[in-house]
Every structure is written in C-alpha cells, then in structure tokens.
Design a protein around this motif. Sequence first.
Motif, short mmCIF file in Angstrom:
data_model
loop_
_atom_site.label_atom_id
_atom_site.label_comp_id
_atom_site.label_asym_id
_atom_site.label_seq_id
_atom_site.Cartn_x
_atom_site.Cartn_y
_atom_site.Cartn_z
N LEU A 69 -29.49 -25.64 -25.32
CA LEU A 69 -29.70 -26.37 -24.07
C LEU A 69 -30.69 -27.51 -24.27
O LEU A 69 -30.49 -28.62 -23.77
CB LEU A 69 -30.19 -25.41 -22.98
CG LEU A 69 -29.20 -24.37 -22.48
CD1 LEU A 69 -29.89 -23.36 -21.60
CD2 LEU A 69 -28.05 -25.03 -21.75
N PRO A 116 -32.97 -31.81 -17.14
CA PRO A 116 -32.69 -30.36 -17.08
C PRO A 116 -33.23 -29.73 -15.80
O PRO A 116 -34.29 -30.10 -15.31
CB PRO A 116 -33.41 -29.82 -18.31
CG PRO A 116 -34.50 -30.79 -18.58
CD PRO A 116 -33.97 -32.13 -18.14
N TRP A 121 -30.82 -23.43 -16.11
CA TRP A 121 -31.08 -22.82 -17.43
C TRP A 121 -31.38 -21.34 -17.27
O TRP A 121 -30.94 -20.52 -18.06
CB TRP A 121 -32.25 -23.53 -18.10
CG TRP A 121 -31.94 -24.86 -18.70
CD1 TRP A 121 -30.96 -25.73 -18.32
CD2 TRP A 121 -32.64 -25.47 -19.77
NE1 TRP A 121 -31.02 -26.85 -19.10
CE2 TRP A 121 -32.04 -26.73 -19.99
CE3 TRP A 121 -33.71 -25.11 -20.56
CZ2 TRP A 121 -32.48 -27.60 -20.98
CZ3 TRP A 121 -34.15 -25.98 -21.53
CH2 TRP A 121 -33.53 -27.21 -21.75
#
Length: 142
Positions: A69, A116, A121
């Motif tokens: 990620l 992000p 996440w």
Amino acid sequence: MSIVIYTGVGLLILNLRSPGPQSQLPYSFYAAAAVLAIGSILLRRAQLQRVKLEAVAGTRGVEGLIKHLLNATILAAAIAEVIGVLALVVAFFGGDKNDVIRLGVVALAVSLYNYPRRSAWQQAVDYFSAANAGTGEGRLGL
C-alpha cells in the motif's frame, strides 16, 4: 507542498522576465500532464485491486500488504510530483501564468486523489488479517 513551491517558482520566473510570444508548446505539456494523471489513476487502481491485495497478503502477510500500500501511494505521488515539475518547466518554454497554474492544479488534484486514507488501509488490513488469522498478524500499527 512541493507542488505549490514548483508552481510558485514558475510564477515568479514569469513575473521576472519580459513577456514573449506565446508558443504552441504548452499543449504538449498539457498532453503529458493528462497522460501522467490518467496513468497515476490507472496505476493506483491496478495496485489496489482486491485480487492484487489478496495475492500480496497471502504471500507476504499483513506487513507485506502495508508495504505494498505504501509503495503504491509513493509511486502515485511521484507521478503527481512530475506533473508539478512540468508546471515549473513550462515557464521556461514559453508558457504563461495560466499554463503554470493549470498544470499546478492538475498536479495537486492528482496528489489529493492518491492521498492515502487510513480508514481504507485499516479496513484492508483487518480484512486480510482475518483471512490469515492463523498467522497471528495484527492491526495496522500507525
């Protein structure tokens, strides 16, 4: 922040030099920025597909998933930085203030799109750690 600096320096350069003839060259910069922006979005989508994340989590575990990620986000941010550098470079090749500002805005938009989100996440890590429950992997430790 650096994209704003690139755009500001480009505007400063344009303010310090005398206005010259407008060339057709900025259109090639627009095309390059469009290709990079679309490429950044496609890269992010390809790297964050569920199947890809399952494969990464299955082979490298949750720690590998977090690294994946992070790497996908860094690549997308680097592409946004390149668009920001184009905003600076267009000032040297006959662009005007509008050209610099447009490219700067595109770079900021790409950067913000690829920023992000911790909740996304965390959901991915929780989902794949539950799938790999036997390995003892835990929550996202940020």
